[in-house]
Write a protein that holds these residues in place. Structure first.
Motif, PDB file in Angstrom:
ATOM      1  N   GLU A  81       0.879  -1.337   0.001  1.00 23.06           N
ATOM      2  CA  GLU A  81      -0.167   0.013   0.064  1.00 23.06           C
ATOM      3  C   GLU A  81       0.714   1.091   0.072  1.00 23.06           C
ATOM      4  OE1 GLU A  81      -3.209   0.023   2.867  1.00 23.06           O
ATOM      5  OE2 GLU A  81      -3.364  -2.125   2.810  1.00 23.06           O
ATOM      6  N   TRP A  82       0.403   2.262  -0.854  1.00 26.42           N
ATOM      7  CA  TRP A  82       1.244   3.307  -1.055  1.00 26.42           C
ATOM      8  C   TRP A  82      -0.014   4.351  -0.919  1.00 26.42           C
ATOM      9  CZ3 TRP A  82       6.505   3.870  -1.686  1.00 26.42           C
ATOM     10  CH2 TRP A  82       7.269   2.655  -2.427  1.00 26.42           C
ATOM     11  N   ASP A  83       0.562   5.626  -0.129  1.00 23.70           N
ATOM     12  CA  ASP A  83      -0.372   6.790  -0.505  1.00 23.70           C
ATOM     13  C   ASP A  83       0.107   7.650  -1.659  1.00 23.70           C
ATOM     14  OD1 ASP A  83       1.517   9.012   0.222  1.00 23.70           O
ATOM     15  OD2 ASP A  83       1.214   8.402   2.400  1.00 23.70           O
ATOM     16  N   PRO A  84      -0.691   8.081  -2.497  1.00 22.26           N
ATOM     17  CA  PRO A  84      -0.279   8.938  -3.735  1.00 22.26           C
ATOM     18  C   PRO A  84       0.916   9.561  -3.775  1.00 22.26           C
ATOM     19  CG  PRO A  84      -2.548   9.373  -3.420  1.00 22.26           C
ATOM     20  CD  PRO A  84      -2.042   8.559  -1.999  1.00 22.26           C
ATOM     21  N   GLU A  85       1.166  10.342  -2.682  1.00 23.48           N
ATOM     22  CA  GLU A  85       2.462  11.040  -2.476  1.00 23.48           C
ATOM     23  C   GLU A  85       3.757  10.229  -2.493  1.00 23.48           C
ATOM     24  OE1 GLU A  85      -0.147  11.836  -0.160  1.00 23.48           O
ATOM     25  OE2 GLU A  85      -1.045  13.446  -1.498  1.00 23.48           O
ATOM     26  N   GLN A  86       3.666   9.166  -1.678  1.00 26.77           N
ATOM     27  CA  GLN A  86       4.764   8.127  -1.760  1.00 26.77           C
ATOM     28  C   GLN A  86       4.877   7.455  -2.938  1.00 26.77           C
ATOM     29  OE1 GLN A  86       3.374   5.780   1.644  1.00 26.77           O
ATOM     30  NE2 GLN A  86       5.058   6.633   3.250  1.00 26.77           N
ATOM     31  N   LEU A  87       3.832   7.067  -3.662  1.00 30.53           N
ATOM     32  CA  LEU A  87       4.054   6.464  -4.692  1.00 30.53           C
ATOM     33  C   LEU A  87       4.820   7.270  -5.656  1.00 30.53           C
ATOM     34  CD1 LEU A  87       3.568   3.848  -6.367  1.00 30.53           C
ATOM     35  CD2 LEU A  87       1.367   4.580  -6.902  1.00 30.53           C
ATOM     36  N   GLU A  88       4.350   8.380  -5.886  1.00 29.30           N
ATOM     37  CA  GLU A  88       5.026   9.296  -6.847  1.00 29.30           C
ATOM     38  C   GLU A  88       6.512   9.533  -6.465  1.00 29.30           C
ATOM     39  OE1 GLU A  88       4.622  14.072  -8.563  1.00 29.30           O
ATOM     40  OE2 GLU A  88       3.028  13.024  -7.505  1.00 29.30           O
ATOM     41  N   ALA A  89       6.676   9.723  -5.337  1.00 25.92           N
ATOM     42  CA  ALA A  89       8.134   9.936  -4.761  1.00 25.92           C
ATOM     43  C   ALA A  89       9.143   8.680  -5.183  1.00 25.92           C
ATOM     44  CB  ALA A  89       8.135  10.282  -3.204  1.00 25.92           C
ATOM     45  N   ALA A  90       8.349   7.573  -4.747  1.00 27.01           N
ATOM     46  CA  ALA A  90       9.151   6.293  -5.207  1.00 27.01           C
ATOM     47  C   ALA A  90       9.212   6.115  -6.721  1.00 27.01           C
ATOM     48  CB  ALA A  90       8.254   5.022  -4.786  1.00 27.01           C
ATOM     49  N   MET A  91       8.241   6.635  -7.363  1.00 25.40           N
ATOM     50  CA  MET A  91       8.557   6.374  -8.804  1.00 25.40           C
ATOM     51  C   MET A  91       9.484   7.339  -9.303  1.00 25.40           C
ATOM     52  SD  MET A  91       4.319   6.181 -10.350  1.00 25.40           S
ATOM     53  CE  MET A  91       5.074   6.292 -11.879  1.00 25.40           C
ATOM     54  N   ARG A  92       9.568   8.671  -8.899  1.00 25.80           N
ATOM     55  CA  ARG A  92      10.773   9.616  -9.235  1.00 25.80           C
ATOM     56  C   ARG A  92      11.966   9.015  -8.778  1.00 25.80           C
ATOM     57  NH1 ARG A  92       8.781  14.148 -10.903  1.00 25.80           N
ATOM     58  NH2 ARG A  92       6.700  14.738 -10.349  1.00 25.80           N
ATOM     59  N   LEU A  93      12.065   8.421  -7.562  1.00 29.11           N
ATOM     60  CA  LEU A  93      13.275   7.936  -7.206  1.00 29.11           C
ATOM     61  C   LEU A  93      13.805   6.723  -8.117  1.00 29.11           C
ATOM     62  CD1 LEU A  93      15.524   8.090  -4.900  1.00 29.11           C
ATOM     63  CD2 LEU A  93      13.979   6.584  -3.424  1.00 29.11           C
ATOM     64  N   SER A  94      12.827   5.906  -8.410  1.00 32.43           N
ATOM     65  CA  SER A  94      13.312   4.563  -9.216  1.00 32.43           C
ATOM     66  C   SER A  94      13.762   5.017 -10.625  1.00 32.43           C
ATOM     67  CB  SER A  94      12.022   3.771  -9.210  1.00 32.43           C
ATOM     68  OG  SER A  94      12.218   2.510  -9.746  1.00 32.43           O
TER      69      SER A  94
END
Length: 144
Positions: A81-94
């Motif tokens: 489970e990701w909240d939308p902000e965390q998911l966006e940050a994780a995608m940018r990091l990846s």
């Protein structure tokens, strides 16, 4: 062939398969680089390509594969489970990690190609190979 797993095997397999295709001189649009990011229990920070011990404590993970030269993401998979902000940050990091991996992959291919060419020419021009291995410049002094 994965001899030892100490992290995300999927991201490593994607990057290695792309390198193998390029090394075999299979025409491609770009190299595909991949990385994973995890968010672990008890940590507010995310980790890029974490070790297996860190993956055990994960709350969520994302694996991204992309062709950085073309700016195209070819795969995104996530678990947890990701909240939308965390998911966006994780995608940018990846994606940033994929870009860094891509430059290392290109360097490895170019270094390997240079080494192969040097080995092919070693029998014909041993002096040229020695100069190239030392990184010396070859200057042309006129004439044919």
């Amino acid at each position: 062939l994965v001899l030892e797993e100490e992290g995300d095997v999927v991201a490593a397999a994607i990057s290695c398969a792309s390198l193998a295709l390029a090394d075999a001189e299979i025409e491609m649009f770009d190299l595909v680089a991949a990385s994973s990011v995890v968010h672990s229990h008890g940590s507010s920070e995310m980790q890029v390509d974490p070790a297996t011990s860190d993956r055990v404590k994960q709350i969520a993970s994302i694996t991204t594969a992309m062709m950085p030269s073309r700016g195209e993401v070819t795969q995104i998979s996530h678990a947890g489970e990701w909240d939308p902000e965390q998911l966006e940050a994780a995608m940018r990091l990846s994606i940033a990690a994929c870009r860094q991996m891509h430059s290392m992959m290109r360097k490895a291919l170019l270094d390997g190609a240079q080494s192969s060419r040097l080995q092919e020419h070693a029998a014909y021009c041993p002096r040229l190979v020695t100069i190239a291995e030392r990184g010396e410049r070859i200057e042309h002094r006129g004439g044919p």
